[in-house]
Design an enzyme around this catalytic site. Sequence first.
Site, PDB file in Angstrom:
ATOM      1  N   PHE A   7      47.006  39.400  39.645  1.00 48.84           N
ATOM      2  CA  PHE A   7      47.501  40.313  40.656  1.00 48.84           C
ATOM      3  C   PHE A   7      46.366  41.276  40.945  1.00 48.84           C
ATOM      4  O   PHE A   7      45.368  41.302  40.258  1.00 48.84           O
ATOM      5  CB  PHE A   7      48.745  41.079  40.191  1.00 48.84           C
ATOM      6  CG  PHE A   7      48.450  42.079  39.106  1.00 48.84           C
ATOM      7  CD1 PHE A   7      48.152  43.393  39.414  1.00 48.84           C
ATOM      8  CD2 PHE A   7      48.445  41.690  37.783  1.00 48.84           C
ATOM      9  CE1 PHE A   7      47.861  44.306  38.410  1.00 48.84           C
ATOM     10  CE2 PHE A   7      48.154  42.588  36.776  1.00 48.84           C
ATOM     11  CZ  PHE A   7      47.863  43.898  37.097  1.00 48.84           C
ATOM     12  N   HIS A   8      46.533  42.055  41.975  1.00 53.77           N
ATOM     13  CA  HIS A   8      45.499  43.033  42.299  1.00 53.77           C
ATOM     14  C   HIS A   8      46.178  44.382  42.433  1.00 53.77           C
ATOM     15  O   HIS A   8      47.112  44.533  43.205  1.00 53.77           O
ATOM     16  CB  HIS A   8      44.791  42.647  43.606  1.00 53.77           C
ATOM     17  CG  HIS A   8      43.436  43.252  43.722  1.00 53.77           C
ATOM     18  ND1 HIS A   8      43.252  44.585  43.969  1.00 53.77           N
ATOM     19  CD2 HIS A   8      42.213  42.727  43.591  1.00 53.77           C
ATOM     20  CE1 HIS A   8      41.966  44.854  44.010  1.00 53.77           C
ATOM     21  NE2 HIS A   8      41.309  43.737  43.784  1.00 53.77           N
TER      22      HIS A   8
END
Length: 176
Positions: A160-161
Amino acid sequence: MNERFQSILQRAGFVAQYALARRGPMTMAPSQLGAFVKSDPSRDTPDLQYHVQPMTLPKFGEPLDPFPAFTASVANLRPTSRGSVRITSPDPAQHPEIRPNYLSSEDDRRMAAAAVRITRRIVSMPALGKYHPQEFRPGLEFASDAELAQAAGDISTTIFHPVGTAKDGHRRGCRR
């Protein structure tokens, strides 16, 4: 988890524990510990986020390593590298072209090297000494900033970011 997962009986126990009591390893989040740290004491606020998992694997989708270990994943909270997403076809079924450009900026490469060095300092603390931790990824043979940044890029992945940006162009033909 690496050692426990090697046994078929242990894995069957994980399933039974989950099915009967909704407890055990199948209910846990992958990261059991999180922390925020500064990559450099001169920073006003933390710019690295740690996610620590009680397991290791060469890459997502591959089996766990067969020895006891943990993973310290580190996210740069203020990356300066910029990627792009480009529509490649008017057909909505066609995948876009995605170029993440991870570690394309000098700041991000410096941050990656700093993250490995900080992790090495944390793991060398006396509290972990009784476990005799040994780095195996990326490996102690990587020492310079350039080597550490390259190694970090080679073993990194995205789950994820924590931040994102999108540039909005001019809106033409929009009606209220």
